[in-house]
Motif scaffolding. Structure first.
Motif, PDB file in Angstrom:
ATOM      1  N   LEU A 212      13.725  -7.852   7.398  1.00  0.00           N
ATOM      2  CA  LEU A 212      12.063  -7.209   7.146  1.00  0.00           C
ATOM      3  C   LEU A 212      13.202  -7.197   5.339  1.00  0.00           C
ATOM      4  O   LEU A 212      13.763  -6.791   5.082  1.00  0.00           O
ATOM      5  N   MET A 213      11.745  -7.256   4.206  1.00  0.00           N
ATOM      6  CA  MET A 213      12.566  -6.648   3.162  1.00  0.00           C
ATOM      7  C   MET A 213      11.500  -5.895   2.396  1.00  0.00           C
ATOM      8  O   MET A 213      10.053  -5.606   3.092  1.00  0.00           O
ATOM      9  N   VAL A 214      12.229  -4.480   2.004  1.00  0.00           N
ATOM     10  CA  VAL A 214      11.262  -2.927   1.658  1.00  0.00           C
ATOM     11  C   VAL A 214      11.258  -3.099  -0.086  1.00  0.00           C
ATOM     12  O   VAL A 214      12.398  -3.105  -0.275  1.00  0.00           O
ATOM     13  N   LEU A 215       9.770  -2.898  -0.431  1.00  0.00           N
ATOM     14  CA  LEU A 215       9.960  -3.209  -2.075  1.00  0.00           C
ATOM     15  C   LEU A 215       9.538  -1.558  -2.204  1.00  0.00           C
ATOM     16  O   LEU A 215       8.291  -1.792  -1.204  1.00  0.00           O
ATOM     17  N   ALA A 216       9.859  -0.775  -2.817  1.00  0.00           N
ATOM     18  CA  ALA A 216       9.612   0.313  -2.877  1.00  0.00           C
ATOM     19  C   ALA A 216       9.381   0.714  -4.290  1.00  0.00           C
ATOM     20  O   ALA A 216      10.360   0.382  -5.484  1.00  0.00           O
ATOM     21  N   SER A 217       8.901   1.901  -4.515  1.00  0.00           N
ATOM     22  CA  SER A 217       8.239   2.740  -5.858  1.00  0.00           C
ATOM     23  C   SER A 217       7.956   3.888  -5.679  1.00  0.00           C
ATOM     24  O   SER A 217       6.931   3.916  -5.054  1.00  0.00           O
ATOM     25  N   PRO A 218       7.386   5.125  -6.711  1.00  0.00           N
ATOM     26  CA  PRO A 218       8.201   6.113  -7.093  1.00  0.00           C
ATOM     27  C   PRO A 218       5.786   5.774  -7.794  1.00  0.00           C
ATOM     28  O   PRO A 218       5.391   6.990  -7.477  1.00  0.00           O
ATOM     29  N   ASP A 219       5.452   4.912  -7.872  1.00  0.00           N
ATOM     30  CA  ASP A 219       4.454   5.063  -8.846  1.00  0.00           C
ATOM     31  C   ASP A 219       3.617   4.823  -7.653  1.00  0.00           C
ATOM     32  O   ASP A 219       3.494   3.606  -6.476  1.00  0.00           O
ATOM     33  N   SER A 220       2.383   5.230  -6.923  1.00  0.00           N
ATOM     34  CA  SER A 220       1.117   5.355  -6.310  1.00  0.00           C
ATOM     35  C   SER A 220       0.788   3.680  -6.247  1.00  0.00           C
ATOM     36  O   SER A 220       0.172   3.284  -4.623  1.00  0.00           O
ATOM     37  N   GLN A 221       0.926   3.389  -7.624  1.00  0.00           N
ATOM     38  CA  GLN A 221      -0.247   2.021  -7.769  1.00  0.00           C
ATOM     39  C   GLN A 221       0.092   1.030  -7.901  1.00  0.00           C
ATOM     40  O   GLN A 221      -0.121   0.215  -8.190  1.00  0.00           O
ATOM     41  N   ARG A 222       0.950   0.855  -7.533  1.00  0.00           N
ATOM     42  CA  ARG A 222       2.831  -0.161  -8.286  1.00  0.00           C
ATOM     43  C   ARG A 222       2.523  -0.984  -6.909  1.00  0.00           C
ATOM     44  O   ARG A 222       2.362  -2.602  -7.388  1.00  0.00           O
ATOM     45  N   PHE A 223       2.329  -1.089  -6.087  1.00  0.00           N
ATOM     46  CA  PHE A 223       1.776  -1.674  -4.643  1.00  0.00           C
ATOM     47  C   PHE A 223       0.741  -1.547  -4.188  1.00  0.00           C
ATOM     48  O   PHE A 223       0.320   0.647  -3.589  1.00  0.00           O
ATOM     49  N   HIS A 224      -0.467  -2.324  -3.944  1.00  0.00           N
ATOM     50  CA  HIS A 224      -1.866  -1.188  -3.571  1.00  0.00           C
ATOM     51  C   HIS A 224      -2.633  -2.195  -2.382  1.00  0.00           C
ATOM     52  O   HIS A 224      -2.476  -3.410  -3.202  1.00  0.00           O
ATOM     53  N   ALA A 225      -3.388  -2.046  -2.350  1.00  0.00           N
ATOM     54  CA  ALA A 225      -4.028  -2.755  -0.686  1.00  0.00           C
ATOM     55  C   ALA A 225      -4.869  -3.700  -1.989  1.00  0.00           C
ATOM     56  O   ALA A 225      -5.361  -4.289  -0.782  1.00  0.00           O
ATOM     57  N   GLY A 226      -5.340  -3.677  -2.893  1.00  0.00           N
ATOM     58  CA  GLY A 226      -6.332  -4.666  -3.418  1.00  0.00           C
ATOM     59  C   GLY A 226      -5.419  -5.387  -4.337  1.00  0.00           C
ATOM     60  O   GLY A 226      -5.504  -6.854  -4.723  1.00  0.00           O
ATOM     61  N   MET A 227      -4.424  -5.502  -4.623  1.00  0.00           N
ATOM     62  CA  MET A 227      -3.475  -6.760  -5.004  1.00  0.00           C
ATOM     63  C   MET A 227      -3.129  -7.623  -4.185  1.00  0.00           C
ATOM     64  O   MET A 227      -3.158  -7.845  -3.331  1.00  0.00           O
ATOM     65  N   GLY A 228      -2.828  -9.295  -5.172  1.00  0.00           N
ATOM     66  CA  GLY A 228      -2.659 -10.082  -4.151  1.00  0.00           C
ATOM     67  C   GLY A 228      -1.278 -10.414  -4.210  1.00  0.00           C
ATOM     68  O   GLY A 228      -0.775  -9.202  -4.132  1.00  0.00           O
TER      69      GLY A 228
ATOM     70  N   VAL B 147       9.421   7.489  -2.233  1.00  0.00           N
ATOM     71  CA  VAL B 147       8.774   6.240  -2.526  1.00  0.00           C
ATOM     72  C   VAL B 147       7.274   6.577  -2.210  1.00  0.00           C
ATOM     73  O   VAL B 147       6.913   6.998  -1.122  1.00  0.00           O
ATOM     74  N   ALA B 148       6.743   6.030  -3.315  1.00  0.00           N
ATOM     75  CA  ALA B 148       5.033   6.392  -2.843  1.00  0.00           C
ATOM     76  C   ALA B 148       4.131   5.076  -2.286  1.00  0.00           C
ATOM     77  O   ALA B 148       3.426   5.496  -1.723  1.00  0.00           O
ATOM     78  N   SER B 149       4.247   4.002  -2.667  1.00  0.00           N
ATOM     79  CA  SER B 149       3.990   2.834  -2.623  1.00  0.00           C
ATOM     80  C   SER B 149       4.643   1.875  -2.165  1.00  0.00           C
ATOM     81  O   SER B 149       5.570   1.961  -2.365  1.00  0.00           O
ATOM     82  N   VAL B 150       4.870   1.401  -1.476  1.00  0.00           N
ATOM     83  CA  VAL B 150       5.132   0.050  -0.559  1.00  0.00           C
ATOM     84  C   VAL B 150       5.245  -1.390  -0.545  1.00  0.00           C
ATOM     85  O   VAL B 150       3.661  -1.746  -0.321  1.00  0.00           O
ATOM     86  N   ALA B 151       5.579  -2.553  -0.103  1.00  0.00           N
ATOM     87  CA  ALA B 151       5.857  -3.495   0.073  1.00  0.00           C
ATOM     88  C   ALA B 151       6.393  -4.436   1.124  1.00  0.00           C
ATOM     89  O   ALA B 151       7.817  -4.396   0.624  1.00  0.00           O
ATOM     90  N   LEU B 152       6.205  -4.295   2.442  1.00  0.00           N
ATOM     91  CA  LEU B 152       6.609  -4.605   3.534  1.00  0.00           C
ATOM     92  C   LEU B 152       6.722  -6.417   3.964  1.00  0.00           C
ATOM     93  O   LEU B 152       5.654  -6.442   4.166  1.00  0.00           O
ATOM     94  N   ILE B 153       7.469  -7.022   3.696  1.00  0.00           N
ATOM     95  CA  ILE B 153       8.013  -8.534   3.991  1.00  0.00           C
ATOM     96  C   ILE B 153       9.107  -8.881   4.766  1.00  0.00           C
ATOM     97  O   ILE B 153       9.696  -8.722   5.031  1.00  0.00           O
TER      98      ILE B 153
ATOM     99  N   GLY C  78       0.654  -1.076  -0.077  1.00  0.00           N
ATOM    100  CA  GLY C  78      -0.318  -0.165  -0.047  1.00  0.00           C
ATOM    101  C   GLY C  78       0.976   1.198   0.050  1.00  0.00           C
ATOM    102  O   GLY C  78       2.252   1.161  -0.586  1.00  0.00           O
ATOM    103  N   ALA C  79       0.611   2.368   0.020  1.00  0.00           N
ATOM    104  CA  ALA C  79       0.713   3.655   0.728  1.00  0.00           C
ATOM    105  C   ALA C  79       1.962   3.800   1.514  1.00  0.00           C
ATOM    106  O   ALA C  79       2.044   2.569   2.484  1.00  0.00           O
ATOM    107  N   ASN C  80       3.085   4.202   0.764  1.00  0.00           N
ATOM    108  CA  ASN C  80       4.093   4.421   2.131  1.00  0.00           C
ATOM    109  C   ASN C  80       3.806   5.565   3.452  1.00  0.00           C
ATOM    110  O   ASN C  80       3.441   6.652   2.666  1.00  0.00           O
ATOM    111  N   ALA C  81       4.133   5.256   4.092  1.00  0.00           N
ATOM    112  CA  ALA C  81       2.494   5.599   5.624  1.00  0.00           C
ATOM    113  C   ALA C  81       3.741   6.029   6.171  1.00  0.00           C
ATOM    114  O   ALA C  81       3.508   7.055   7.125  1.00  0.00           O
ATOM    115  N   GLY C  82       4.997   6.394   5.526  1.00  0.00           N
ATOM    116  CA  GLY C  82       5.707   7.077   6.435  1.00  0.00           C
ATOM    117  C   GLY C  82       6.764   5.904   7.648  1.00  0.00           C
ATOM    118  O   GLY C  82       7.226   6.357   8.491  1.00  0.00           O
TER     119      GLY C  82
END
Length: 227
Positions: A190-206, A171-177, A154-158
């Motif tokens: 912890l793995m942090v995957l990040a993108s400047p695209d806000s839709q690259r990692f979003h709450a609705g994705m599998g 960083v606009a969106s992230v995946a924290l694993i 989802g979104a990068n919430a700081g």
């Protein structure tokens, strides 16, 4: 006044009659061509048979679209599976344990085109305690990682962990694993995957493939843990 005048026949009555009298059109087959309906494709009138054929064609077209979607999703999943396999192979071929976190991050960037990736591990064996990947992890981040029973997308919430990345400002969106040993509730990395695209990692994705990444990454990094 007759009963029929007091209770006129409604469209629902007619529909119920036809539903409950399936042999009606068998006895009155001539009506199939005589009854005219308005076509949804223009204002022309068509027979009941023609309208049924149109409805069947529409259903076939809808099914074709669904099949094409299934094929497309299947192809996409196959591509991701191939990338995941190549990433895992890279980890298997990394001989030096202390090189694993870098190999993991670099592989994710190359195979999955993730703009920024960071990997941190804690509770490592003494031989690796001075490595960069084992430094700079606060208790808050460790608690956050342990609380993740599934990857966060989802979104990068700081997030504090975003600060591990080379350019956290983009960083606009992230995946924290979270990385953990099997069902151990306590994460050790912890793995942090990040993108400047806000839709690259979003709450609705599998997150199925991200979960497989967590399992493979955790198994590989277990070489850094105390024996």
């Amino acid at each position: 006044m007759t009963s029929s005048a007091m209770n006129p026949i409604t469209e629902d009555d007619i529909a119920d009659f036809l539903l409950n009298t399936p042999d009606f059109f068998g006895r009155h087959a001539e009506l199939l061509s005589a009854v005219l309906l308005t076509s949804p494709h223009g204002n022309r009138a068509v027979s009941l048979q023609e309208r049924q054929a149109e409805m069947l064609r529409e259903k076939i077209k809808l099914l074709e679209h669904r099949i094409m979607d299934m094929i497309r999703h299947g192809n996409e999943n196959m591509i991701i599976s191939d990338r995941l396999q190549r990433w895992a192979r890279r980890l298997f071929l990394t001989a030096s344990p202390q090189a694993l976190p870098h190999a993991m991050a670099e592989g994710l960037q190359e195979e999955f085109m993730v703009p920024q990736v960071a990997v941190k591990v804690w509770g490592v064996a003494d031989a690796f305690a001075g490595e960069p990947f084992a430094q700079g992890v606060s208790n808050d981040v460790k608690s956050l990682a342990s609380s993740l029973m599934a990857p966060y997308v989802g979104a990068n919430a700081g997030f504090e962990a975003v600060g591990w990345l080379p350019d956290a400002s983009r960083v606009a969106s992230v995946a924290l694993i979270a990385l953990r040993n099997g069902t151990d509730p306590q994460a050790f990395g912890l793995m942090v995957l990040a993108s400047p695209d806000s839709q690259r990692f979003h709450a609705g994705m599998g997150t199925d493939f991200l979960e497989r990444m967590a399992e493979l990454g955790s198994a590989a990094l277990s070489r850094l843990r105390p024996a």
